[in-house]
Write a protein that holds these residues in place. Structure first.
Motif, short mmCIF file in Angstrom:
data_model
loop_
_atom_site.label_atom_id
_atom_site.label_comp_id
_atom_site.label_asym_id
_atom_site.label_seq_id
_atom_site.Cartn_x
_atom_site.Cartn_y
_atom_site.Cartn_z
N LYS A 1 25.12 -17.38 76.05
CA LYS A 1 24.88 -18.61 76.82
C LYS A 1 23.64 -19.34 76.31
CE LYS A 1 28.53 -18.52 79.36
NZ LYS A 1 29.54 -19.57 79.18
N ASP B 1 44.63 -19.31 73.45
CA ASP B 1 43.42 -18.49 73.42
C ASP B 1 42.38 -19.26 72.61
OD1 ASP B 1 41.47 -16.56 72.83
OD2 ASP B 1 42.93 -14.93 72.90
N VAL B 2 41.22 -19.55 73.19
CA VAL B 2 40.22 -20.35 72.46
C VAL B 2 39.66 -19.62 71.25
CG1 VAL B 2 39.49 -21.84 74.38
CG2 VAL B 2 38.32 -19.65 74.01
N PHE C 1 35.85 -22.09 87.99
CA PHE C 1 35.31 -23.46 87.80
C PHE C 1 36.35 -24.37 87.14
CE2 PHE C 1 30.81 -21.59 86.72
CZ PHE C 1 30.73 -21.04 87.98
N ARG D 1 44.68 -18.73 78.82
CA ARG D 1 45.69 -17.84 78.23
C ARG D 1 46.87 -17.61 79.16
NH1 ARG D 1 41.51 -13.17 77.09
NH2 ARG D 1 41.04 -13.95 79.19
N ARG D 2 46.66 -17.58 80.48
CA ARG D 2 47.74 -17.20 81.40
C ARG D 2 48.63 -18.38 81.78
NH1 ARG D 2 44.12 -14.34 85.75
NH2 ARG D 2 42.73 -15.94 84.90
N SER E 1 42.61 -21.76 84.32
CA SER E 1 43.52 -20.95 85.15
C SER E 1 42.81 -20.28 86.32
CB SER E 1 44.21 -19.88 84.28
OG SER E 1 43.24 -18.99 83.76
N TYR F 1 25.75 -11.21 76.95
CA TYR F 1 26.25 -12.36 77.72
C TYR F 1 25.19 -13.46 77.74
CZ TYR F 1 27.76 -15.41 81.45
OH TYR F 1 28.12 -16.54 82.15
N ASN G 1 34.56 -24.57 79.14
CA ASN G 1 34.26 -23.73 80.30
C ASN G 1 34.77 -22.29 80.13
OD1 ASN G 1 34.05 -23.17 83.40
ND2 ASN G 1 36.23 -22.94 82.95
N GLY H 1 27.00 -23.34 80.29
CA GLY H 1 26.04 -22.29 79.95
C GLY H 1 25.86 -21.39 81.15
N GLY I 1 39.68 -22.79 80.13
CA GLY I 1 39.47 -21.83 81.23
C GLY I 1 39.91 -22.43 82.56
N PRO J 1 24.80 -22.60 85.64
CA PRO J 1 24.80 -22.10 87.01
C PRO J 1 24.20 -20.70 87.11
CG PRO J 1 27.04 -22.67 86.24
CD PRO J 1 26.15 -22.55 85.05
N THR K 1 35.26 -16.94 92.14
CA THR K 1 35.89 -17.06 90.82
C THR K 1 36.29 -15.64 90.40
OG1 THR K 1 34.04 -16.63 89.31
CG2 THR K 1 34.14 -18.83 90.29
N GLU K 2 36.91 -15.52 89.24
CA GLU K 2 37.29 -14.18 88.75
C GLU K 2 36.18 -13.56 87.90
OE1 GLU K 2 40.99 -14.53 86.68
OE2 GLU K 2 42.07 -15.27 88.44
N PHE K 3 35.10 -14.30 87.72
CA PHE K 3 34.05 -13.91 86.77
C PHE K 3 33.57 -12.47 86.98
CE2 PHE K 3 29.53 -13.72 85.61
CZ PHE K 3 29.56 -14.13 84.29
N1 LIG Z 1 30.82 -17.31 88.03
C1 LIG Z 1 29.57 -17.26 87.69
O1 LIG Z 1 28.74 -16.61 88.35
C2 LIG Z 1 29.07 -18.01 86.47
C3 LIG Z 1 27.70 -18.30 86.38
C4 LIG Z 1 27.24 -18.99 85.28
C5 LIG Z 1 28.10 -19.40 84.29
N2 LIG Z 1 29.43 -19.09 84.37
C6 LIG Z 1 30.28 -19.52 83.26
O2 LIG Z 1 31.19 -20.48 83.74
C7 LIG Z 1 32.43 -20.39 83.05
C8 LIG Z 1 33.57 -20.21 84.03
O3 LIG Z 1 33.32 -19.07 84.83
P1 LIG Z 1 34.18 -18.73 86.11
O4 LIG Z 1 33.25 -18.11 87.09
O5 LIG Z 1 35.02 -19.86 86.51
O6 LIG Z 1 35.07 -17.51 85.50
P2 LIG Z 1 36.60 -17.09 85.78
O7 LIG Z 1 37.00 -17.37 87.17
O8 LIG Z 1 36.70 -15.69 85.26
O9 LIG Z 1 37.39 -18.07 84.80
C9 LIG Z 1 37.28 -17.96 83.40
C10 LIG Z 1 38.37 -18.79 82.75
O10 LIG Z 1 38.26 -18.64 81.32
C11 LIG Z 1 39.55 -18.35 80.80
N3 LIG Z 1 39.42 -17.62 79.56
C12 LIG Z 1 38.78 -16.44 79.34
N4 LIG Z 1 38.91 -16.06 78.06
C13 LIG Z 1 39.66 -17.03 77.45
C14 LIG Z 1 40.16 -17.21 76.13
N5 LIG Z 1 39.91 -16.32 75.16
N6 LIG Z 1 40.90 -18.31 75.85
C15 LIG Z 1 41.16 -19.22 76.83
N7 LIG Z 1 40.72 -19.10 78.09
C16 LIG Z 1 39.98 -18.02 78.39
C17 LIG Z 1 40.25 -17.56 81.91
O11 LIG Z 1 41.66 -17.72 81.84
P3 LIG Z 1 42.72 -16.72 81.18
O12 LIG Z 1 42.31 -15.33 81.55
O13 LIG Z 1 44.01 -17.17 81.78
O14 LIG Z 1 42.63 -17.02 79.71
C18 LIG Z 1 39.76 -18.34 83.14
O15 LIG Z 1 40.56 -19.48 83.34
C19 LIG Z 1 32.27 -19.23 82.06
O16 LIG Z 1 31.91 -19.76 80.81
C20 LIG Z 1 31.13 -18.42 82.65
O17 LIG Z 1 30.44 -17.70 81.66
C21 LIG Z 1 29.93 -18.42 85.45
#
Ligand SMILES: NC(=O)c1ccc[n+]([C@@H]2O[C@H](COP(=O)([O-])OP(=O)(O)OC[C@H]3O[C@@H](n4cnc5c(N)ncnc54)[C@H](OP(=O)(O)O)[C@@H]3O)[C@@H](O)[C@H]2O)c1
Length: 257
Positions: free
Chosen positions: A153, A56-57, A15, A35-36, A12, A149, A83, A135, A10, A179, A185-187
């Motif tokens: 986690k 793709d994981v 985090f 993936r991207r 791209s 979701y 991640n 997580g 993850g 967290p 982030t893109e989450f």
């Molecule tokens: N942001 C929050 O509020 C938050 C809070 C708690 C926990 N988290 C957790 O922290 C982690 C990172 O979150 P983030 O906020 O950084 O999210 P994000 O900005 O959306 O980034 C998610 C990353 O995962 C990659 N990804 C998604 N599906 C994938 C797949 N099938 N294979 C490979 N890569 C994949 C995406 O890249 P591609 O689309 O290019 O594959 C992207 O690089 C996640 O596990 C999330 O559940 C986030």
């Protein structure tokens, strides 16, 4: 430096991107997986320490071939940052799409398993390694719309504890980072299907955790002495706290025809 080569899934966005950048700037060799491809190429153009892997994981067969596809200097992975992950939707369980549920399970559960199953035996064999799993507070604390979701986690949290138990007797470390509310982030764009207004409403007036905060935490974990294992880190922004127990008054128990 206790470790040299780190696989960040993850990488791209969010985090993972911040972690890949920080670790590369601190001299680690980073395999940046997502993936991207275009985003990864942009990232790897910043440093010779970053090797991009568009994958793709959820694709177990592709993940199995990961190590054999890596160039010299990146093959000897010491650290996995599991991640890659996502949330889809905020509907109540009774209104959710089954497809969304399956995608979350495939990515957040099977994705972590595919990567861990591929790399863990080599860490145990060389008696060196660190698995850092992302997580979420959603894995410990329920909220409306958190249904699957949060459950994925919770899996990551318990899997991390069980992994730690299985590798006891070796020098391998396992940590789960959980967290709370994080911005930049893109989450939430992914979760809310790109609805910018909803995303802005969610974060407006908050000072949330930033990707750099998570990256700094990961760097700190890697720099701890060899004998210290931090089992779990739960981190929230100061503006967020637990919701307390909710009671609905005058509940209607009559059956609807
Ligand atoms: N942001 C929050 O509020 C938050 C809070 C708690 C926990 N988290 C957790 O922290 C982690 C990172 O979150 P983030 O906020 O950084 O999210 P994000 O900005 O959306 O980034 C998610 C990353 O995962 C990659 N990804 C998604 N599906 C994938 C797949 N099938 N294979 C490979 N890569 C994949 C995406 O890249 P591609 O689309 O290019 O594959 C992207 O690089 C996640 O596990 C999330 O559940 C986030």
């Amino acid at each position: 430096m206790n470790y040299k080569t780190v696989l960040v899934t993850g990488a791209s966005a969010g985090f993972g991107l911040a972690t890949a950048r920080l670790l590369a700037n601190n001299g680690y060799k980073v395999i940046a997986l997502a993936r991207r491809e275009d985003k990864l190429k942009e990232l790897s153009s910043l440093s010779d320490n970053i090797y991009p892997v568009a994958m793709d994981v959820t694709d177990a067969k592709a993940v199995e071939t990961l190590v054999s596809s890596l160039p010299d200097g990146f093959k000897d992975i010491d650290v996995i940052v599991n991640n890659a992950g996502l949330a889809l939707g905020v509907e109540k369980a009774q209104e959710c799409s089954l497809e969304n549920w399956k995608t979350m399970v495939d990515t957040n559960v099977l994705g972590v398993l595919n990567v861990t199953h591929t790399i863990l035996p080599s860490l145990v064999k060389k008696n060196k390694g660190f698995i850092i799993n992302l997580g979420s507070t959603a894995g410990s604390w329920p909220y409306v719309g958190g249904n699957v979701y949060g459950a994925t986690k919770a899996f990551v949290e318990q899997f991390s504890r069980n992994l730690r138990t299985d590798v006891q007797g070796s020098a391998i470390k396992v940590t789960v980072i959980k967290p709370g509310l994080c911005s930049d982030t893109e989450f939430s764009y992914v979760r809310l299907n790109g609805d910018e207004k909803k995303v802005n409403d969610l974060y407006s007036g908050t000072k949330s955790i930033l990707p750099e905060d998570i990256a700094n935490t990961i760097l700190w974990l890697l720099n701890n002495p060899a004998h210290v294992n931090v089992n779990e880190i739960e981190m929230m922004p100061v503006c967020q706290a637990y919701g307390g127990l909710k009671v609905v008054k005058d509940l209607d128990f009559t059956e609807k025809k």
